[in-house]
Design a protein around this motif. Structure first.
Motif, PDB file in Angstrom:
ATOM      1  N   ALA A 120     -12.691  -4.847  -4.405  1.00  0.00           N
ATOM      2  CA  ALA A 120     -14.395  -4.677  -3.759  1.00  0.00           C
ATOM      3  C   ALA A 120     -15.251  -3.538  -2.947  1.00  0.00           C
ATOM      4  O   ALA A 120     -16.707  -2.899  -3.134  1.00  0.00           O
ATOM      5  CB  ALA A 120     -14.910  -5.229  -3.698  1.00  0.00           C
ATOM      6  N   MET A 121     -13.937  -3.619  -1.963  1.00  0.00           N
ATOM      7  CA  MET A 121     -14.741  -2.452  -0.345  1.00  0.00           C
ATOM      8  C   MET A 121     -14.592  -1.076  -0.278  1.00  0.00           C
ATOM      9  O   MET A 121     -15.246  -0.696   0.146  1.00  0.00           O
ATOM     10  CB  MET A 121     -14.885  -3.144   0.139  1.00  0.00           C
ATOM     11  N   CYS A 122     -13.570  -0.452  -1.445  1.00  0.00           N
ATOM     12  CA  CYS A 122     -12.915   0.681  -1.175  1.00  0.00           C
ATOM     13  C   CYS A 122     -13.875   1.613  -2.429  1.00  0.00           C
ATOM     14  O   CYS A 122     -14.329   1.566  -2.917  1.00  0.00           O
ATOM     15  CB  CYS A 122     -11.335   0.984  -1.536  1.00  0.00           C
ATOM     16  N   THR A 123     -13.660   3.191  -1.523  1.00  0.00           N
ATOM     17  CA  THR A 123     -13.900   3.956  -2.700  1.00  0.00           C
ATOM     18  C   THR A 123     -12.975   4.775  -3.873  1.00  0.00           C
ATOM     19  O   THR A 123     -12.221   5.310  -3.216  1.00  0.00           O
ATOM     20  CB  THR A 123     -14.407   4.685  -1.719  1.00  0.00           C
ATOM     21  N   PHE A 150      -7.356  -2.312   6.278  1.00  0.00           N
ATOM     22  CA  PHE A 150      -7.529  -2.080   4.972  1.00  0.00           C
ATOM     23  C   PHE A 150      -8.328  -0.801   5.822  1.00  0.00           C
ATOM     24  O   PHE A 150      -9.043  -0.209   5.548  1.00  0.00           O
ATOM     25  CB  PHE A 150      -8.434  -2.739   5.254  1.00  0.00           C
ATOM     26  N   PHE A 182     -10.763  -6.660  -0.855  1.00  0.00           N
ATOM     27  CA  PHE A 182     -10.773  -4.944  -0.500  1.00  0.00           C
ATOM     28  C   PHE A 182     -10.244  -4.560  -1.786  1.00  0.00           C
ATOM     29  O   PHE A 182     -10.891  -2.673  -1.468  1.00  0.00           O
ATOM     30  CB  PHE A 182      -9.402  -4.973   0.102  1.00  0.00           C
ATOM     31  N   LEU A 233     -17.030  -1.966   7.506  1.00  0.00           N
ATOM     32  CA  LEU A 233     -16.565  -1.731   6.031  1.00  0.00           C
ATOM     33  C   LEU A 233     -17.909  -1.976   5.112  1.00  0.00           C
ATOM     34  O   LEU A 233     -18.169  -1.574   4.611  1.00  0.00           O
ATOM     35  CB  LEU A 233     -15.581  -2.464   5.358  1.00  0.00           C
ATOM     36  N   MET A 284      -7.640   2.033   4.553  1.00  0.00           N
ATOM     37  CA  MET A 284      -7.380   2.700   3.131  1.00  0.00           C
ATOM     38  C   MET A 284      -9.030   2.516   2.775  1.00  0.00           C
ATOM     39  O   MET A 284      -8.830   3.616   1.159  1.00  0.00           O
ATOM     40  CB  MET A 284      -6.803   1.185   2.421  1.00  0.00           C
ATOM     41  N   CYS A 285      -9.957   2.853   3.028  1.00  0.00           N
ATOM     42  CA  CYS A 285     -11.304   2.735   2.511  1.00  0.00           C
ATOM     43  C   CYS A 285     -11.266   4.393   3.099  1.00  0.00           C
ATOM     44  O   CYS A 285     -10.319   5.198   2.844  1.00  0.00           O
ATOM     45  CB  CYS A 285     -11.879   2.597   3.447  1.00  0.00           C
ATOM     46  N   THR A 286     -12.707   5.034   1.606  1.00  0.00           N
ATOM     47  CA  THR A 286     -12.827   5.920   2.199  1.00  0.00           C
ATOM     48  C   THR A 286     -14.071   6.459   2.744  1.00  0.00           C
ATOM     49  O   THR A 286     -15.291   5.763   1.999  1.00  0.00           O
ATOM     50  CB  THR A 286     -13.181   6.419   0.598  1.00  0.00           C
ATOM     51  N   LEU A 292      -4.042   0.383  -4.299  1.00  0.00           N
ATOM     52  CA  LEU A 292      -5.252   1.206  -2.876  1.00  0.00           C
ATOM     53  C   LEU A 292      -4.504   2.197  -2.922  1.00  0.00           C
ATOM     54  O   LEU A 292      -4.676   3.036  -2.512  1.00  0.00           O
ATOM     55  CB  LEU A 292      -4.989   0.158  -2.487  1.00  0.00           C
ATOM     56  N   PHE A 321       1.020  -1.284   0.034  1.00  0.00           N
ATOM     57  CA  PHE A 321      -0.335  -0.190  -0.004  1.00  0.00           C
ATOM     58  C   PHE A 321       0.775   1.831  -0.157  1.00  0.00           C
ATOM     59  O   PHE A 321       0.824   2.336  -0.743  1.00  0.00           O
ATOM     60  CB  PHE A 321      -0.993  -0.275   1.209  1.00  0.00           C
ATOM     61  N   PHE A 377     -17.736  -8.898   5.241  1.00  0.00           N
ATOM     62  CA  PHE A 377     -18.139  -7.778   4.785  1.00  0.00           C
ATOM     63  C   PHE A 377     -19.329  -7.901   4.556  1.00  0.00           C
ATOM     64  O   PHE A 377     -20.354  -6.781   5.112  1.00  0.00           O
ATOM     65  CB  PHE A 377     -17.390  -7.909   3.902  1.00  0.00           C
ATOM     66  N   ASN A 415     -20.422   0.890   3.052  1.00  0.00           N
ATOM     67  CA  ASN A 415     -20.503   0.696   1.386  1.00  0.00           C
ATOM     68  C   ASN A 415     -21.747   0.277   1.063  1.00  0.00           C
ATOM     69  O   ASN A 415     -22.131   1.393   0.100  1.00  0.00           O
ATOM     70  CB  ASN A 415     -20.096  -0.562   0.713  1.00  0.00           C
ATOM     71  N   ILE A 437      -7.993  -9.145  -4.553  1.00  0.00           N
ATOM     72  CA  ILE A 437      -7.942  -8.744  -3.167  1.00  0.00           C
ATOM     73  C   ILE A 437      -9.778  -8.363  -3.253  1.00  0.00           C
ATOM     74  O   ILE A 437      -9.929  -7.604  -3.114  1.00  0.00           O
ATOM     75  CB  ILE A 437      -7.497  -8.862  -2.502  1.00  0.00           C
ATOM     76  N   ASN A 450      -6.211   6.390  -2.695  1.00  0.00           N
ATOM     77  CA  ASN A 450      -5.973   7.124  -1.396  1.00  0.00           C
ATOM     78  C   ASN A 450      -4.920   8.192  -1.465  1.00  0.00           C
ATOM     79  O   ASN A 450      -5.121   9.389  -1.826  1.00  0.00           O
ATOM     80  CB  ASN A 450      -5.271   6.318  -0.610  1.00  0.00           C
ATOM     81  N   LEU A 507      -2.729  -3.956  -4.728  1.00  0.00           N
ATOM     82  CA  LEU A 507      -2.746  -3.093  -3.019  1.00  0.00           C
ATOM     83  C   LEU A 507      -1.767  -1.668  -3.297  1.00  0.00           C
ATOM     84  O   LEU A 507      -2.115  -0.398  -2.962  1.00  0.00           O
ATOM     85  CB  LEU A 507      -1.199  -3.767  -1.810  1.00  0.00           C
TER      86      LEU A 507
END
Lengths: 347, 347
Positions: A270-273, B268, A268, B241, B271-273, A241, A214, B214, B245, A266, A245, A238
């Motif tokens: 799918a889980m980020c924005t 993570f 995650f 998380l 790392m998310c938003t 991601l 990351f 999740f 979402n 991975i 960010n 990674l």
DNA sequence: TCCCAGACTGCAACCCTTTGCAGGAAGTTG
DNA sequence: CAACTTCCTGCAAAGGGTTGCAGTCTGGGA
């Protein structure tokens, strides 16, 4: 609880107890049932170390991964462990921290206690590999090696899908954030990129190499912004991601001003924005396949057969919201490639 | 390569070779050096299975986790494996898929091949635990058990920090998304929540239980929106998380309209938003501590000492951007608690 | 010169199973 | 009834180490 306790209580010899477990058809029905019942009552289980000593099989397999912090590897591990368990094998795990020398040492240390080792994204040089290949059967995942079972992923095709996707969206210039040089996956992804680049006319410059983490993505994002690309292809999720960010921090909108594509798929991603467009590679399936190939090999080996089974698994571009058409005027462009970037040509 | 080959080439008996490795002070300097040199030349390493057969120690430890898909556990595993390696021990890994019966079976299967087992977030009932505790030394992580070494985390204090944080921001009503009922961590987090709730006056309703995944968070988010809370405390980061979402999908702004707090502090979460406010618990350190406690116990055991060492590690609220003051008029409120929600009272 | 302690080293038993070989019982065939 | 088979079982060795015990060798003291 040893085999002798059971033998005594079942009024038979240790041999018979042993046979009741390993070659049941060799012992008379009622004897066998009596033995097994007694064994169950006293909670006897054959000592695998002792058995291994004489049979030469430990019913253990080793698994070595570069970094458990990258969710890719726990996923492979999960598949491998499940498959091994199904075959009544246990798995030894070790983490090399991306260090090839440690990898060699771990193989040496494990060799005697296992029937074979699955090496995940091995970072060993050819020389190092040859130094250990005689120690115990080796199976590779995510790395091409001759004459041993391997489980590969069609990285080049994954990259083709990714680049075609970008080309279709109208991108003309992209950056590749390279992974570790010792990584076969990185080499293959570059190769696929090169040929897709030629085929589609999308120019690709390469940055890096970066550690597959990351933090490296954070660092890479700024380098990317110093170029005039409209899309980024990261070596793995990674890194992608991290880019996502840092771009958000710098106020660069994804996908409006910059498209980002990861690799691995991975969870995650799918889980980020925004959810990350990425190339999905098989993970648990790869782990399962590796164990299967290894076990098959060991079976056949006793029959004098040779090795070399290879299983190549497909990849699938998962389009999510981190990719879109490029902006009319490329944002953050300074009109020329940044220092350190270079055209992606031959190795 | 056996000890006898080395013995022959070094012109000594097997006993001497053995002693050169295990009790070097018992063999004369030049003899020892010769033996070790020869051993090195031919690549000899003592067979640990054979050694274990007679010494009763395998130099292996087992590690059992509920789900490798939850990044919490690979992190613990990484710490444990590193510490074990340092003590020249290897680690057997198994994954139970959150299934207590499988956990029992895995313990039985492993027991003979290891010196002890580290159980991570064990889901076993007391009865199940008692059925296996005599098989091999057990050490628990993230679970309180009497008379064996355990590594705990101050979950209640973590929850206190989280609730005080919400209270300070002005929240009066929050939801707790409960985790697995068999989980000690869940019980402790609820307990901490209850007392913090009383202390701060923040009302907490409980939803669930949810699987620590999740997907469960996606599901939970809608349930949360059907209540009139302004903040959500999730059992763990994975659920949080999911909530993040789903809230984004439903157009609920975080943290403006809803605050969300996770637990565990997996990578993570940062790392998310928006980056997730979460309660950080020690992971690698817990893994290391568990192995250390187990190894110490085994040492002392041979000296007749008793067990029961307990190490409790602290938690730390990491404030990020998923928490803020509640909206003036609570969004999505329908004036009453949803069906299925209930006041958080006693168990 | 003799005796003895101390420092090394080797012998052989043991750890727990598996397995080749041989023996005994029962059944079959001529 | 004798001669084989067939089926089942036990004996004993083996697999790679460790370790208690006893023997050898050396040096020092008397």
């Amino acid at each position: 609880m040893t085999i002798h306790h059971v033998a005594q209580r079942a009024r038979v010899s240790a041999s018979t107890v042993s046979r009741a477990f390993t070659t049941p058809e060799m012992v008379r029905r009622d004897t066998r049932e009596r033995v097994l019942r007694v064994a169950d009552e006293v909670g006897y289980r054959p000592n695998r170390a002792a058995r291994g000593l004489i049979t030469g099989k430990t019913a253990n397999i080793g698994l070595i991964v570069p970094d458990l912090g990258n969710p890719l590897f726990p996923a492979v591990l999960k598949g491998a462990q499940a498959r091994a368990q199904q075959a009544d094998h246990a798995v030894f795990l070790a983490d090399t921290d991306e260090n090839a020398d440690l990898e060699v040492n771990l193989i040496k240390a494990m060799a005697k206690q296992v029937d074979g080792i699955v090496l995940c994204s091995s970072r060993m040089s050819d020389k190092q590999r040859r130094a250990v290949e005689s120690l115990t059967p080796l199976t590779f995942v995510y790395r091409k090696v001759a004459d041993v079972p391997i489980v590969l992923v069609d990285n080049a095709d994954g990259m083709r899908q990714a680049v075609e996707h970008l080309a279709a969206l109208g991108h003309r210039r992209a950056a590749y954030l390279a992974g570790p040089q010792a990584s076969w996956s990185n080499r293959e992804r570059r190769r696929g990129l090169r040929s897709a680049s030629r085929a589609t006319g999308v120019d690709v410059i390469e940055l890096g190499p970066f550690a597959p983490r990351f933090e490296a993505g954070l660092q890479a994002a700024d380098l990317v912004l110093a170029t005039d690309v409209t899309a980024v292809l990261a070596y793995n999720d990674l890194i992608a991601l991290g880019v996502l960010n840092r771009l958000a921090d710098r106020g660069v909108a994804v996908p409006e001003q910059m498209s980002v594509i990861g690799f691995d798929g991975i969870d995650f991603a799918a889980m980020c924005t925004p959810p990350l467009t990425t190339v999905l590679i098989p993970k648990e399936a790869a782990g399962r396949a590796a164990v299967e190939l290894l076990l098959d090999w060991l079976d056949q080996k006793s029959l004098g057969h040779t090795a070399g089974a290879q299983r190549t698994l497909g990849t699938q571009l998962i389009v999510r919201s981190s990719t879109a058409a490029p902006p009319r005027v490329s944002a953050g462009s300074n009109g020329r490639a940044a220092r350190g970037a270079r055209q992606l040509k031959g190795d």
